[in-house]
Design a protein around this motif. Structure first.
Motif, PDB file in Angstrom:
ATOM      1  N   ASP A   1       0.838  -1.212  -0.221  1.00 46.03           N
ATOM      2  CA  ASP A   1      -0.026   0.030   0.062  1.00 46.03           C
ATOM      3  C   ASP A   1       0.853   1.346  -0.052  1.00 46.03           C
TER       4      ASP A   1
ATOM      5  N   GLU B   1       2.385   4.664  -1.514  1.00 40.38           N
ATOM      6  CA  GLU B   1       2.094   5.880  -2.085  1.00 40.38           C
ATOM      7  C   GLU B   1       2.845   5.998  -3.203  1.00 40.38           C
TER       8      GLU B   1
ATOM      9  N   LYS C   1      -0.262   8.031   3.578  1.00 44.85           N
ATOM     10  CA  LYS C   1      -1.074   6.879   3.288  1.00 44.85           C
ATOM     11  C   LYS C   1      -0.405   5.987   4.165  1.00 44.85           C
TER      12      LYS C   1
ATOM     13  N   ASP D   1     -10.929   0.583   7.370  1.00 48.48           N
ATOM     14  CA  ASP D   1      -9.618   0.600   6.710  1.00 48.48           C
ATOM     15  C   ASP D   1      -8.945  -0.555   7.133  1.00 48.48           C
TER      16      ASP D   1
ATOM     17  N   MET E   1      -9.579  -2.036  -2.379  1.00 44.81           N
ATOM     18  CA  MET E   1     -10.088  -0.649  -2.724  1.00 44.81           C
ATOM     19  C   MET E   1     -10.154  -0.418  -4.045  1.00 44.81           C
TER      20      MET E   1
ATOM     21  N   ASP F   1     -10.309   2.186  -7.710  1.00 47.38           N
ATOM     22  CA  ASP F   1      -8.948   3.077  -8.331  1.00 47.38           C
ATOM     23  C   ASP F   1      -8.764   4.295  -7.481  1.00 47.38           C
TER      24      ASP F   1
ATOM     25  N   GLY G   1      -9.184   4.779  -4.263  1.00 48.28           N
ATOM     26  CA  GLY G   1      -8.884   4.521  -3.120  1.00 48.28           C
ATOM     27  C   GLY G   1      -9.930   4.563  -1.906  1.00 48.28           C
ATOM     28  N   GLN G   2     -11.127   4.196  -2.681  1.00 53.46           N
ATOM     29  CA  GLN G   2     -12.420   4.124  -1.594  1.00 53.46           C
ATOM     30  C   GLN G   2     -12.582   2.400  -1.382  1.00 53.46           C
ATOM     31  N   SER G   3     -13.289   2.192  -0.410  1.00 60.80           N
ATOM     32  CA  SER G   3     -13.469   0.783  -0.047  1.00 60.80           C
ATOM     33  C   SER G   3     -14.545   0.090  -0.940  1.00 60.80           C
TER      34      SER G   3
END
Length: 419
Positions: free
Chosen positions: A47, A49, A110, A141, A162, A164, A166-168
């Protein structure tokens, strides 16, 4: 009984790593108080950045102990980060301390994900002690999921899926060190409330296993289509009742009062329904060849159609493997005809196309397909790097999305092997 989970809000980090207080961690003790050495000094860091560098990771992880090597895995061609890295320590104790202290620490704003590096792909893909969680609240998260499920045992890997941006996606995975922990978590948390939402917690299934489960699912409701307009409910009952007790049957009628030529038959027993499908599908009745199959929800039909479409695309791609060339860095003014002319000397071209956006403007890329692999190979050899309209042309064999993904995985494996 509700299991309310508080979402932790980590502080932001600047371009460099945020300072993290590292507390020395004792080695785990075996029964009788004998200290056991930890199995590995290598950590996987996920994960990341996109702009995280080796030096940032070195600075952060050096707080836990002596770091031997750090490498952010990157695409071989573009050198873009693949979103994960490996950190190697000289001491298993340091690795354990880093994993304990730095898991979910913010780096470039992040949270990172830290776990022991597992170089054995068979164990990663086996699904052993691995569980699947769905219907997760979108605020949950990785850290929250980890905190919730760590009560049942040591966790090797924990991740919320997630999209594209970054939302669950509302589901995630947890892999435990021991199968007993996974069983305990499933038994205790399946159907429980997490952030006021009942969650499903069950065993993780690989894609092949999910497909087989879908294909072998038991059902009572049967769908039948391609009926003649004169076929009635009574006709359906007469035909299908030979295979078992029917609880309901219907022929669908349109707004004009005429048959829509399909219907549904519900059996009392799933075995009877399956037998009816097996024996009646494709059978000719009143000069009509019936389709008889399991009645599906809209989502299931869409999934089935998607699988069939993907398989047909794969079959087509396999058929023409090595005959289709992908081109990029094309001048915007080049047309399909000009592209065909450029490659016509190498053999028979079966298709040729410049890719364009919705306004018809060239995207600078395209495809050329030849009748044989030998022709395509010769074209690739002679045209790759050739200057066309003042620009070096890039030519490669076209790949399916799955093949490109496999190549990325191979690149990352190479990265891991050369740590």
């Amino acid at each position: 009984m509700a299991a309310q989970v508080a979402v932790a809000n980590g502080g932001g980090a600047g371009p460099a790593a945020a300072a993290v207080a590292v507390v020395p961690a004792p080695a785990p003790a075996a029964p009788g108080g004998v200290t056991q050495p930890l199995p590995t000094t290598s950590l996987y860091v996920g994960d990341l950045e996109a702009n995280v560098t080796d030096s940032q990771l070195y600075e952060l992880f050096s707080q836990a102990g002596q770091v031997v090597s750090v490498r952010v895995c990157r695409d071989v061609t573009s050198r873009r980060s693949l979103g994960y890295a490996y950190v190697n320590y000289s001491s298993p104790m340091d690795a354990a301390r880093a994993m304990e202290a730095l898991n979910f620490a913010p780096l470039n704003n992040k949270p990172i994900r830290v776990m022991y590096s597992n170089r054995d792909p068979s164990s990663r893909r086996s699904g052993s002690a691995n569980i699947f969680i769905k219907n997760l609240d979108k605020t949950i998260d990785n850290k929250t999921l980890h905190d919730t499920f760590s009560a049942f045992g040591a966790i090797l890997s924990c991740k919320v899926a997630m999209d594209d941006i970054g939302q669950s996606k509302g589901f995630g995975f947890v892999q435990y060190e021991k199968e007993e922990s996974a069983q305990s978590a499933m038994k205790s948390l399946n159907g429980m409330l997490i952030n006021d939402k009942p969650v499903y917690v069950g065993p993780f299934l690989r894609k092949q296993e999910r497909d087989n489960s879908f294909d072998k699912a038991k059902f009572n409701n049967v769908f039948v289509k391609n009926l003649s307009e004169s076929t009635t409910k009574d006709d359906l009952v007469k035909v299908f009742s030979e295979y078992g007790t029917i609880t309901s049957a219907v022929v669908m009628i349109g707004m004009d009062g005429k048959s829509r030529c399909f219907g549904f038959v519900n059996f009392e027993s799933p075995d009877d329904a399956a037998r009816a499908v097996e024996e009646l599908n494709g059978k000719k009745i009143n000069d009509k060849e019936w389709y008889v199959g399991r009645a599906q929800k809209k989502s299931e039909r869409e999934m089935d159609l998607k699988r069939r479409f993907e398989q047909s695309m794969k079959d087509a791609a396999d058929k023409y493997q090595g005959q289709n060339l992908y081109l990029k860095n094309l001048d915007d003014g080049i047309t399909d005809d000009q592209l065909r002319e450029l490659f016509s000397n190498f053999g028979k071209i079966t298709s040729c196309k410049i890719m364009r956006d919705q306004n018809g403007v060239s995207k600078g890329s395209g495809f050329v397909s030849f009748s044989t692999r030998e022709e395509a190979s010769q074209a690739l050899t002679e045209m790759n790097g050739k200057m066309i309209s003042g620009k070096p042309l890039y030519v490669a064999f076209a790949q399916r999305k799955e093949d490109r993904k496999a190549m990325l995985q191979l690149n990352s494996l190479r990265c891991a092997l050369y740590q």
